[in-house]
Write a protein that holds these residues in place. Sequence first.
Motif, PDB file in Angstrom:
ATOM      1  N   UNK A 186       0.784  -1.226   0.000  1.00 53.27           N
ATOM      2  CA  UNK A 186       0.000   0.000   0.000  1.00 53.27           C
ATOM      3  C   UNK A 186       0.816   1.276   0.000  1.00 53.27           C
ATOM      4  N   UNK A 187       2.115   1.196   0.228  1.00 48.37           N
ATOM      5  CA  UNK A 187       2.959   2.398   0.209  1.00 48.37           C
ATOM      6  C   UNK A 187       2.984   2.981  -1.207  1.00 48.37           C
ATOM      7  N   UNK A 188       2.967   4.299  -1.318  1.00 47.78           N
ATOM      8  CA  UNK A 188       2.905   4.942  -2.623  1.00 47.78           C
ATOM      9  C   UNK A 188       4.048   5.944  -2.808  1.00 47.78           C
ATOM     10  N   UNK A 189       4.336   6.217  -4.068  1.00 50.45           N
ATOM     11  CA  UNK A 189       5.248   7.283  -4.460  1.00 50.45           C
ATOM     12  C   UNK A 189       4.751   7.803  -5.796  1.00 50.45           C
ATOM     13  N   UNK A 190       5.415   8.826  -6.321  1.00 53.28           N
ATOM     14  CA  UNK A 190       4.997   9.432  -7.585  1.00 53.28           C
ATOM     15  C   UNK A 190       6.176   9.466  -8.544  1.00 53.28           C
ATOM     16  N   UNK A 191       5.936   9.001  -9.747  1.00 46.65           N
ATOM     17  CA  UNK A 191       6.927   9.115 -10.816  1.00 46.65           C
ATOM     18  C   UNK A 191       6.624  10.381 -11.604  1.00 46.65           C
ATOM     19  N   UNK A 192       7.578  11.292 -11.618  1.00 40.49           N
ATOM     20  CA  UNK A 192       7.454  12.541 -12.367  1.00 40.49           C
ATOM     21  C   UNK A 192       8.250  12.401 -13.656  1.00 40.49           C
ATOM     22  N   UNK A 193       7.568  12.575 -14.782  1.00 38.69           N
ATOM     23  CA  UNK A 193       8.192  12.437 -16.095  1.00 38.69           C
ATOM     24  C   UNK A 193       8.269  13.829 -16.715  1.00 38.69           C
ATOM     25  N   UNK A 194       9.468  14.376 -16.746  1.00 38.36           N
ATOM     26  CA  UNK A 194       9.644  15.751 -17.199  1.00 38.36           C
ATOM     27  C   UNK A 194      10.874  15.838 -18.095  1.00 38.36           C
ATOM     28  N   UNK A 244      17.454  12.047 -18.397  1.00 40.18           N
ATOM     29  CA  UNK A 244      16.198  11.682 -19.056  1.00 40.18           C
ATOM     30  C   UNK A 244      15.057  12.571 -18.604  1.00 40.18           C
ATOM     31  N   UNK A 245      15.139  13.063 -17.369  1.00 39.94           N
ATOM     32  CA  UNK A 245      14.076  13.907 -16.846  1.00 39.94           C
ATOM     33  C   UNK A 245      13.068  13.123 -16.028  1.00 39.94           C
ATOM     34  N   UNK A 246      13.573  12.209 -15.191  1.00 40.51           N
ATOM     35  CA  UNK A 246      12.708  11.361 -14.376  1.00 40.51           C
ATOM     36  C   UNK A 246      13.039  11.536 -12.900  1.00 40.51           C
ATOM     37  N   UNK A 247      11.994  11.660 -12.098  1.00 42.15           N
ATOM     38  CA  UNK A 247      12.156  11.713 -10.649  1.00 42.15           C
ATOM     39  C   UNK A 247      11.155  10.777  -9.997  1.00 42.15           C
ATOM     40  N   UNK A 248      11.588  10.045  -9.018  1.00 46.33           N
ATOM     41  CA  UNK A 248      10.685   9.304  -8.144  1.00 46.33           C
ATOM     42  C   UNK A 248      10.611  10.092  -6.847  1.00 46.33           C
ATOM     43  N   UNK A 249       9.426  10.592  -6.527  1.00 44.74           N
ATOM     44  CA  UNK A 249       9.304  11.513  -5.397  1.00 44.74           C
ATOM     45  C   UNK A 249       8.267  11.012  -4.396  1.00 44.74           C
ATOM     46  N   UNK A 250       8.375  11.543  -3.207  1.00 43.03           N
ATOM     47  CA  UNK A 250       7.428  11.253  -2.137  1.00 43.03           C
ATOM     48  C   UNK A 250       6.004  11.623  -2.576  1.00 43.03           C
ATOM     49  N   UNK A 251       5.063  10.760  -2.256  1.00 40.29           N
ATOM     50  CA  UNK A 251       3.657  11.041  -2.513  1.00 40.29           C
ATOM     51  C   UNK A 251       3.088  11.768  -1.293  1.00 40.29           C
ATOM     52  N   UNK A 252       2.818  13.044  -1.455  1.00 39.22           N
ATOM     53  CA  UNK A 252       2.296  13.831  -0.339  1.00 39.22           C
ATOM     54  C   UNK A 252       0.808  13.595  -0.106  1.00 39.22           C
ATOM     55  N   UNK A 253       0.166  12.812  -0.975  1.00 39.45           N
ATOM     56  CA  UNK A 253      -1.242  12.508  -0.779  1.00 39.45           C
ATOM     57  C   UNK A 253      -2.137  13.350  -1.661  1.00 39.45           C
ATOM     58  N   UNK A 254      -3.416  13.293  -1.399  1.00 34.15           N
ATOM     59  CA  UNK A 254      -4.390  13.968  -2.259  1.00 34.15           C
ATOM     60  C   UNK A 254      -5.335  14.894  -1.488  1.00 34.15           C
ATOM     61  N   UNK A 255      -5.083  15.106  -0.195  1.00 36.78           N
ATOM     62  CA  UNK A 255      -5.933  16.019   0.560  1.00 36.78           C
ATOM     63  C   UNK A 255      -5.488  17.451   0.273  1.00 36.78           C
ATOM     64  N   UNK A 256      -6.382  18.221  -0.323  1.00 44.14           N
ATOM     65  CA  UNK A 256      -6.009  19.559  -0.750  1.00 44.14           C
ATOM     66  C   UNK A 256      -6.485  20.647   0.185  1.00 44.14           C
TER      67      UNK A 256
END
Length: 528
Positions: A200-208, A260-272
């Motif tokens: 269930x742990x999550x992260x975010x792949x940023x493709x830039x 390449x322009x790739x980052x794997x970053x912490x997922x801060x969640x979706x509560x805005x």
Amino acid sequence: MTEEARAAGTHRLLLADEAATTRLAADIAAILKPGDIVALSGHLGSGKSLLARAILRELAGDPALEAPSPTFTLVQSYDTPRGPVLHADLYRVRSPDELDDLGLVEDVDQAVILVEWPDRAGERLPAGRRLDIVLDVDPDNPETGRIADLAGGVLWKQRLAIAVAARRLIDKAGWGAARRDFMLGDASTRAYERLTRPDGETSVLMISPPRPDGPPIRMGKPYSAIAHLAETVEAFVAMDRGLRSLGYSAPEILAEDLDTGLLLIEDLGSEGVLDAEGRPIAERYEATARLLADLHRHTLPAILPVAEGRDHIIPAYDKQALAIETELILDWYGPHIAGVTLPAVTQAEFGRIWGSLFDEILAAPPTWTLRDVHSPNLIWLPGREGLARVGMIDFQDAVLGHPAYDLVALGQDARVDVPAALELRLLAAYGSARRAELPDFDLAGFARAYAILGAQRNTKIAGIFARLDRRDGKPGYLRHLPRIEAYLRRNLEHPALAELKGWYQAHMPKLFEAPDEAEQPEPSLRGA
């Protein structure tokens, strides 16, 4: 693989087992879009149907999707969150002309097409749209192993390189078993995926990937260079680490591929920072205003480290950048929304008025201007304390500018209506926090700059939203235009903008035509 093969955009991958094939499907699905053709070749039993079915399930977001082989139906169609998908098996096709009866060629622009035995189509499937995947049994692992050769034309070269590099980054960072889910992006060229591990742990792949230069429009430079938009992911990395060093909640960078322009970053969640009805939560907006005040009390560097031997120079939000942004309203909003094409002399007057206002803004000491501090880029972190409760993303275009700019982005949120009373509360919260550190902080002067930069930002956004509709075929942004127009009128009420207001009234009267009766009353920024 040889260097020649890499240069040609060809990649050979060893797939040890079915799980590796499924991961390849996820990697391919992540870069597909309508109009793409995935041509799957190989001997019987090489795994074409297995790979096609896995790609289908990824596109559908349904790992249990029934995806029968189209050997007898020839074509199976699917509606997915990523658009229509056609799965074709041309093994029984004897002539390319038979494709006319299948409707495969006619649907090439609207759908992702997965084709097994593509050689039976002759030249009927456009070569420029094709990603060719040739599958074979791995002689060193014949029981479960496969070899996949991926090749595509010019349009596929970068996308394939990104897909392969992303898989390498994900595996190296220990996230190889994670599920990859496409996340809807914004108006930019960046893309994001959420990775979810089995626990269930999550992260975010940023493709830039590096931003390609557009056509030169002034001084031999493209718009992005004049407006100081980030060219590479290095700007994000530098600003991210700079913000985190000050104790703010920018996402931790877990892994990176800067070239390449790739980052794997912490997922801060979706509560805005919005409530269930999409309205600003005042306390969260005020917390963000106080964070900006805290940021602006620091003496901040103009050069930040990225990696060993690499630094990022934060560009100045100079007169050329401010001006090129305001001119978007002349180029796009004027002709396509307001229905006016203005002569050169009128445009020159527009530039003269703004130039005088910019001189006033540029006389103030600059600070970090993150540029897009508004609801889509703010994440609420209730488990953290103090200013760290405000999570921030999307700050790679940061410049050195006036401190009022980011408070404008917050108080005149482009995506949601910020009531006038709340906007004044944000100014008061910011001013109170600044005066706690600097008792003689000039709030009236700050409010004057706020109105000028509010007019500049909303002038720019009006042009951008018109351009997104007219040039990029994204009409959805037009629903925000009434809000942007109302914000612009709100700023033009400040005495500092009297001449600019007169110009807009004379040359773009649509801005002042019959505003919505429910529009918020104009706040007074004069003595805030």
